[in-house]
Design a protein around this motif. Structure first.
Motif, PDB file in Angstrom:
ATOM      1  N   PHE A 177      34.413  35.070  34.303  1.00 19.79           N
ATOM      2  CA  PHE A 177      35.537  35.984  34.098  1.00 19.79           C
ATOM      3  C   PHE A 177      36.438  36.022  35.328  1.00 19.79           C
ATOM      4  O   PHE A 177      37.670  35.960  35.228  1.00 19.79           O
ATOM      5  N   ALA A 178      35.835  36.121  36.513  1.00 16.52           N
ATOM      6  CA  ALA A 178      36.629  36.166  37.735  1.00 16.52           C
ATOM      7  C   ALA A 178      37.331  34.842  38.002  1.00 16.52           C
ATOM      8  O   ALA A 178      38.479  34.817  38.446  1.00 16.52           O
ATOM      9  N   SER A 179      36.654  33.726  37.720  1.00 13.60           N
ATOM     10  CA  SER A 179      37.258  32.417  37.988  1.00 13.60           C
ATOM     11  C   SER A 179      38.465  32.171  37.097  1.00 13.60           C
ATOM     12  O   SER A 179      39.411  31.485  37.491  1.00 13.60           O
ATOM     13  N   LEU A 180      38.456  32.740  35.886  1.00 18.97           N
ATOM     14  CA  LEU A 180      39.593  32.580  34.983  1.00 18.97           C
ATOM     15  C   LEU A 180      40.831  33.310  35.492  1.00 18.97           C
ATOM     16  O   LEU A 180      41.960  32.937  35.169  1.00 18.97           O
ATOM     17  N   GLN A 181      40.615  34.365  36.275  1.00 15.62           N
ATOM     18  CA  GLN A 181      41.745  35.134  36.790  1.00 15.62           C
ATOM     19  C   GLN A 181      42.225  34.635  38.148  1.00 15.62           C
ATOM     20  O   GLN A 181      43.286  35.064  38.619  1.00 15.62           O
ATOM     21  N   ALA A 182      41.455  33.770  38.802  1.00 14.02           N
ATOM     22  CA  ALA A 182      41.722  33.430  40.195  1.00 14.02           C
ATOM     23  C   ALA A 182      42.751  32.319  40.324  1.00 14.02           C
ATOM     24  O   ALA A 182      42.574  31.240  39.761  1.00 14.02           O
ATOM     25  N   PRO A 183      43.836  32.539  41.072  1.00 12.20           N
ATOM     26  CA  PRO A 183      44.736  31.433  41.402  1.00 12.20           C
ATOM     27  C   PRO A 183      44.022  30.459  42.337  1.00 12.20           C
ATOM     28  O   PRO A 183      43.025  30.813  42.973  1.00 12.20           O
ATOM     29  N   LYS A 184      44.543  29.248  42.433  1.00 18.60           N
ATOM     30  CA  LYS A 184      43.931  28.271  43.323  1.00 18.60           C
ATOM     31  C   LYS A 184      43.985  28.777  44.759  1.00 18.60           C
ATOM     32  O   LYS A 184      45.013  29.240  45.232  1.00 18.60           O
ATOM     33  N   GLY A 185      42.854  28.633  45.434  1.00 18.60           N
ATOM     34  CA  GLY A 185      42.770  29.097  46.806  1.00 18.60           C
ATOM     35  C   GLY A 185      42.316  30.531  46.945  1.00 18.60           C
ATOM     36  O   GLY A 185      42.109  31.013  48.055  1.00 18.60           O
ATOM     37  N   TYR A 186      42.137  31.236  45.821  1.00 16.41           N
ATOM     38  CA  TYR A 186      41.735  32.640  45.856  1.00 16.41           C
ATOM     39  C   TYR A 186      40.446  32.859  45.060  1.00 16.41           C
ATOM     40  O   TYR A 186      40.210  33.948  44.540  1.00 16.41           O
ATOM     41  N   GLU A 187      39.613  31.826  44.957  1.00 19.48           N
ATOM     42  CA  GLU A 187      38.372  31.942  44.188  1.00 19.48           C
ATOM     43  C   GLU A 187      37.449  33.014  44.757  1.00 19.48           C
ATOM     44  O   GLU A 187      36.911  33.848  44.025  1.00 19.48           O
ATOM     45  N   ALA A 188      37.250  32.983  46.066  1.00 15.93           N
ATOM     46  CA  ALA A 188      36.376  33.974  46.697  1.00 15.93           C
ATOM     47  C   ALA A 188      36.982  35.372  46.631  1.00 15.93           C
ATOM     48  O   ALA A 188      36.259  36.372  46.470  1.00 15.93           O
ATOM     49  N   SER A 189      38.310  35.472  46.738  1.00 16.75           N
ATOM     50  CA  SER A 189      38.965  36.781  46.658  1.00 16.75           C
ATOM     51  C   SER A 189      38.743  37.406  45.288  1.00 16.75           C
ATOM     52  O   SER A 189      38.452  38.613  45.182  1.00 16.75           O
ATOM     53  N   ALA A 190      38.887  36.607  44.224  1.00 19.03           N
ATOM     54  CA  ALA A 190      38.677  37.139  42.873  1.00 19.03           C
ATOM     55  C   ALA A 190      37.235  37.582  42.677  1.00 19.03           C
ATOM     56  O   ALA A 190      36.971  38.642  42.083  1.00 19.03           O
ATOM     57  N   GLN A 191      36.283  36.792  43.185  1.00 18.97           N
ATOM     58  CA  GLN A 191      34.882  37.190  43.079  1.00 18.97           C
ATOM     59  C   GLN A 191      34.631  38.479  43.842  1.00 18.97           C
ATOM     60  O   GLN A 191      33.892  39.363  43.385  1.00 18.97           O
ATOM     61  N   GLY A 192      35.259  38.622  45.024  1.00 17.09           N
ATOM     62  CA  GLY A 192      35.089  39.833  45.810  1.00 17.09           C
ATOM     63  C   GLY A 192      35.690  41.060  45.156  1.00 17.09           C
ATOM     64  O   GLY A 192      35.093  42.144  45.191  1.00 17.09           O
ATOM     65  N   VAL A 193      36.864  40.897  44.545  1.00 19.24           N
ATOM     66  CA  VAL A 193      37.502  42.023  43.851  1.00 19.24           C
ATOM     67  C   VAL A 193      36.634  42.505  42.699  1.00 19.24           C
ATOM     68  O   VAL A 193      36.385  43.711  42.543  1.00 19.24           O
ATOM     69  N   LEU A 194      36.159  41.572  41.883  1.00 15.85           N
ATOM     70  CA  LEU A 194      35.316  41.956  40.746  1.00 15.85           C
ATOM     71  C   LEU A 194      34.018  42.590  41.220  1.00 15.85           C
ATOM     72  O   LEU A 194      33.552  43.585  40.658  1.00 15.85           O
ATOM     73  N   GLU A 195      33.435  42.040  42.271  1.00 17.03           N
ATOM     74  CA  GLU A 195      32.185  42.587  42.798  1.00 17.03           C
ATOM     75  C   GLU A 195      32.389  43.998  43.339  1.00 17.03           C
ATOM     76  O   GLU A 195      31.516  44.856  43.196  1.00 17.03           O
ATOM     77  N   SER A 196      33.543  44.257  43.934  1.00 18.10           N
ATOM     78  CA  SER A 196      33.806  45.597  44.458  1.00 18.10           C
ATOM     79  C   SER A 196      33.913  46.621  43.341  1.00 18.10           C
ATOM     80  O   SER A 196      33.391  47.740  43.456  1.00 18.10           O
ATOM     81  N   VAL A 197      34.576  46.252  42.265  1.00 18.69           N
ATOM     82  CA  VAL A 197      34.728  47.187  41.144  1.00 18.69           C
ATOM     83  C   VAL A 197      33.387  47.410  40.442  1.00 18.69           C
ATOM     84  O   VAL A 197      32.945  48.541  40.234  1.00 18.69           O
ATOM     85  N   VAL A 198      32.735  46.304  40.098  1.00 20.09           N
ATOM     86  CA  VAL A 198      31.456  46.411  39.388  1.00 20.09           C
ATOM     87  C   VAL A 198      30.395  47.035  40.292  1.00 20.09           C
ATOM     88  O   VAL A 198      29.495  47.738  39.827  1.00 20.09           O
ATOM     89  N   GLY A 199      30.512  46.794  41.601  1.00 21.59           N
ATOM     90  CA  GLY A 199      29.537  47.342  42.537  1.00 21.59           C
ATOM     91  C   GLY A 199      29.514  48.850  42.591  1.00 21.59           C
ATOM     92  O   GLY A 199      28.549  49.448  43.085  1.00 21.59           O
ATOM     93  N   LEU A 200      30.571  49.503  42.093  1.00 19.39           N
ATOM     94  CA  LEU A 200      30.541  50.962  42.016  1.00 19.39           C
ATOM     95  C   LEU A 200      29.377  51.422  41.146  1.00 19.39           C
ATOM     96  O   LEU A 200      28.832  52.514  41.355  1.00 19.39           O
ATOM     97  N   GLY A 201      29.008  50.590  40.181  1.00 17.34           N
ATOM     98  CA  GLY A 201      27.856  50.923  39.348  1.00 17.34           C
ATOM     99  C   GLY A 201      26.575  51.009  40.154  1.00 17.34           C
ATOM    100  O   GLY A 201      25.716  51.866  39.888  1.00 17.34           O
ATOM    101  N   SER A 202      26.433  50.119  41.142  1.00 10.05           N
ATOM    102  CA  SER A 202      25.246  50.169  42.008  1.00 10.05           C
ATOM    103  C   SER A 202      25.200  51.465  42.794  1.00 10.05           C
ATOM    104  O   SER A 202      24.139  52.094  42.932  1.00 10.05           O
ATOM    105  N   LEU A 203      26.355  51.866  43.332  1.00  9.72           N
ATOM    106  CA  LEU A 203      26.410  53.112  44.098  1.00  9.72           C
ATOM    107  C   LEU A 203      26.013  54.302  43.233  1.00  9.72           C
ATOM    108  O   LEU A 203      25.168  55.122  43.623  1.00  9.72           O
TER     109      LEU A 203
END
Length: 484
Positions: free
Chosen positions: A373-399
């Motif tokens: 899902f994150a890779s589909l939204q990521a522009p070239k060169g921003y693969e890690a940024s997209a993964q980090g953004v999604l992880e930050s949002v979903v990570g609220l569930g862990s908190l």
């Protein structure tokens, strides 16, 4: 550290919240470093994260070894352990988005079979390593205690550093071979052009590519002539300079549709449940069911046995189910598993091995789904940024999950706690089911087609082959079709 369940839950909540908060920054820093130092940037960020996390683990050992003589010695030790958890989580926040982004970028560079949907095939090696380490560490903890980690962590860090060094050397050697091949091809084309010019009697005028203001073939060639591996760097740099893509832009793309919002909501509720299991389940096995650390290691091995085939088949699963339905499968597997835990009688801990395969299904399907899902939204060169953004949002569930989970387990008991989180995951799954159906209904109504027509089926198929943010993904995503 002699924490009770509430303190364990708070410590893990602090860890996951720090990791989620820093995940976006870690991914963005990794992409920025990669654009500045191609082939090395993301790796350097991962090295920093691993060294920081290893230092935090050693810090736990120092905290337990050094005896503090003070009126508030227990509070000082508790604060120290909490601080080490935060440092550990910051290290993970640097490693995980960068690692996922590196894997996605590497796969997309492959000329023949490159695709982000092949991520699972790479991830399965991590599952194998996790199982191998768990089977070894479990008996060692039973024999020598948790001090084993203070030795195993530095050894693992050294192994990672050797692996990173090997990766950089291998990629640079591949680039050098491609450079030599490109130079050889240019020289060959130049020689052929010279021969053609002589045969045509065109000595007075050189070909355009041999004009006096052209670069001589003996000089270093530009990156644009080095092939795909260096072209992707130029494209990423151009995107960074011209498009001014920000983390907020990526987040808005992810949440730009009802489907995207529903997907992230169910992912967050599932993370609430899985974070509790991953952090507190071993306490349940040991205290309530009478299990040992060896059994805990065996549960990981059984889990991984079912993760491996799912990761290996992830391209086919994504093509057939799509990321959304894989997330739903993960939720169903989680609900079934944790309710099953609560039905196991005391002193029969070995029965958990029959439920652990579902943990493998949950983790593998959820991880594959989130990365895709994150890779589909990521522009070239921003693969890690997209993964980090999604992880930050979903990570609220862990908190949220860990903050409440430890307290609920102390007050109401582990069985009630796990059943409550099963209900939470069910609510998230139902919301996404509704959002997915709503998205499909809007699509059909927008085109004003009857639900059972052939045109509708083609339209929905086309819709399923998109990433639900208005951009073509090139990958099929066969989500369930529900027409109103």
């Amino acid at each position: 550290a002699h924490f009770n369940d509430t303190l364990v839950g708070l410590a893990m909540a602090l860890q996951f919240s720090s990791s989620s908060t820093m995940g976006t920054m870690g991914g963005a820093m990794a992409d920025k470093m990669e654009r500045r130092y191609p082939r090395r940037g993301r790796v350097c960020v991962m090295i920093f994260g691993i060294l920081l996390s290893t230092a935090a683990i050693i810090g736990h050992g120092i905290t337990e070894t050094v005896h503090v003589i003070a009126p508030f010695s227990h509070q000082i030790k508790t604060f120290s352990h909490m601080s080490m958890r935060v440092l550990y989580s910051i290290g993970l926040a640097c490693v995980m988005p960068a690692l996922d982004g590196l894997a996605i970028a590497y796969l997309e560079e492959e000329e023949n079979t490159g695709s982000s949907s092949d991520y699972g095939k790479e991830r399965l090696y991590g599952a194998i390593g996790w199982a191998f380490a768990s089977v070894i560490i479990g008996p060692l903890i039973d024999e020598y205690g948790f001090n084993v980690f203070f030795v195993s962590a530095p050894i693992a860090a050294i192994y990672c550093l050797i692996t990173f060094k090997s990766f950089i050397v291998n990629k640079e050697s591949c680039d050098q071979r491609e450079n030599k091949s490109s130079i050889s091809e240019m020289k060959q084309k130049t020689s052929t052009a010279d021969i053609d010019s002589e045969n045509a009697g065109a000595y007075a005028k050189l070909p355009i590519h041999m004009s006096t203001d052209s670069r001589d073939v003996s000089e270093p060639i530009s990156q644009s002539s080095l092939g795909k591996d260096t072209n992707y760097i130029d494209e990423r740099r151009e995107g960074n300079d011209n498009n001014k893509i920000t983390l907020w832009t990526i987040l808005k793309v992810m949440c730009g549709t009802i489907y995207g919002i529903g997907f992230m909501f169910t992912s967050t509720t599932l993370r609430m449940g899985t974070s509790v299991v991953e952090s507190l389940i071993f306490l349940f096995f040991e205290k309530s069911l009478g299990g040992s650390n060896t059994l805990c290691g065996l549960t990981v091995a059984v889990t991984v046995m079912f993760e491996i085939p799912i990761f290996q088949l992830s391209p086919a699963l994504l093509k057939y189910f799509g990321p959304g339905n894989l997330q739903q499968i993960a939720s169903i597997a989680y609900i079934t598993r944790v309710i099953g835990y609560t039905l196991i009688p005391a002193r029969h801990s070995m029965l958990v091995l029959f439920l652990e395969p579902l943990h493998g299904v949950t983790y593998a399907c959820a991880k594959t789904s989130l990365v895709e899902f994150a890779s589909l939204q990521a522009p070239k060169g921003y693969e890690a940024s997209a993964q980090g953004v999604l992880e930050s949002v979903v990570g609220l569930g862990s908190l949220i999950g860990l903050s409440l989970g430890g307290w609920v387990e102390d007050v109401l008991g582990p069985k009630t706690m796990y059943r409550c989180f099963a209900a939470v995951v069910f609510v998230g799954s139902f919301v996404f089911y509704f959002a997915d159906g709503k998205q499909t209904s809007r699509l059909v109504n927008k085109e004003r087609l009857p639900c059972d027509s052939e045109e509708t089926q083609k339209l929905v198929q086309s819709h399923n082959n998109r990433n639900y943010s208005g951009q073509s993904s090139g990958k099929e995503s066969h989500c369930a079709v529900r027409c109103s």
